[in-house]
Motif scaffolding. Structure first.
Motif, PDB file in Angstrom:
ATOM      1  N   LYS A  46      41.326-110.293-138.452  1.00 39.53           N
ATOM      2  CA  LYS A  46      40.364-109.370-138.373  1.00 39.53           C
ATOM      3  C   LYS A  46      40.037-108.790-136.768  1.00 39.53           C
ATOM      4  N   GLU A  67      48.032 -98.626-146.158  1.00 38.09           N
ATOM      5  CA  GLU A  67      48.514 -99.893-146.045  1.00 38.09           C
ATOM      6  C   GLU A  67      49.865 -99.979-145.836  1.00 38.09           C
ATOM      7  N   GLU A 105      40.832-105.109-135.824  1.00 34.34           N
ATOM      8  CA  GLU A 105      40.287-103.870-136.361  1.00 34.34           C
ATOM      9  C   GLU A 105      39.570-103.137-135.079  1.00 34.34           C
ATOM     10  N   MET A 114      49.538-107.786-144.153  1.00 32.38           N
ATOM     11  CA  MET A 114      48.950-106.492-144.501  1.00 32.38           C
ATOM     12  C   MET A 114      47.820-105.761-143.806  1.00 32.38           C
ATOM     13  N   HIS A 115      48.133-104.627-143.289  1.00 37.14           N
ATOM     14  CA  HIS A 115      46.571-104.258-142.718  1.00 37.14           C
ATOM     15  C   HIS A 115      46.678-102.452-143.022  1.00 37.14           C
ATOM     16  N   THR A 116      45.235-102.148-143.132  1.00 33.46           N
ATOM     17  CA  THR A 116      45.152-100.968-143.150  1.00 33.46           C
ATOM     18  C   THR A 116      45.150-100.153-141.989  1.00 33.46           C
ATOM     19  N   GLN A 152      43.816-107.639-143.794  1.00 29.76           N
ATOM     20  CA  GLN A 152      43.513-108.283-144.979  1.00 29.76           C
ATOM     21  C   GLN A 152      43.417-110.062-144.786  1.00 29.76           C
ATOM     22  N   GLU A 153      44.087-110.516-143.816  1.00 26.98           N
ATOM     23  CA  GLU A 153      43.900-111.726-143.419  1.00 26.98           C
ATOM     24  C   GLU A 153      42.903-111.970-142.492  1.00 26.98           C
ATOM     25  N   LYS A 154      41.755-113.019-142.716  1.00 30.89           N
ATOM     26  CA  LYS A 154      40.694-113.218-141.875  1.00 30.89           C
ATOM     27  C   LYS A 154      41.322-113.717-140.424  1.00 30.89           C
TER      28      LYS A 154
END
Length: 82
Positions: A45, A10, A48, A17-19, A40-42
């Motif tokens: 996305k 994380e 990704e 916040m991102h993985t 984490q935030e829509k």
């Protein structure tokens, strides 16, 4: 093909916040960027699965560093010439 990825972690980025996983060069083992695994935030996305390579950490085909030319970044419009 010429990269390996590290462990998922994380990380707080500028956009939240991102993985992410770090991307390593298989030749020298240096970190050359990262890959977004999850956001984490829509609104984030769309990132990704995307890769970010840091240009100053990647070598060109002849082994030299990529250099950013100041002249190449200067731009104008035709209206400026009138």
């Amino acid at each position: 093909v010429n990269i390996t990825v590290g462990e998922k972690e994380e990380r707080m980025m500028m956009t939240g916040m991102h993985t992410v996983v770090d991307i390593f060069c298989v030749g020298c083992g240096s970190i050359v960027g990262w890959k977004y695994e999850a956001a984490q935030e829509k609104a984030q996305k769309y990132k990704e699965g995307k890769f970010i390579l840091e240009r100053f950490k990647v070598l060109g085909p002849d082994g030299s560093s990529y250099l950013v030319s100041q002249e190449g970044q200067v731009s104008g419009s035709d209206a400026d010439d009138a």
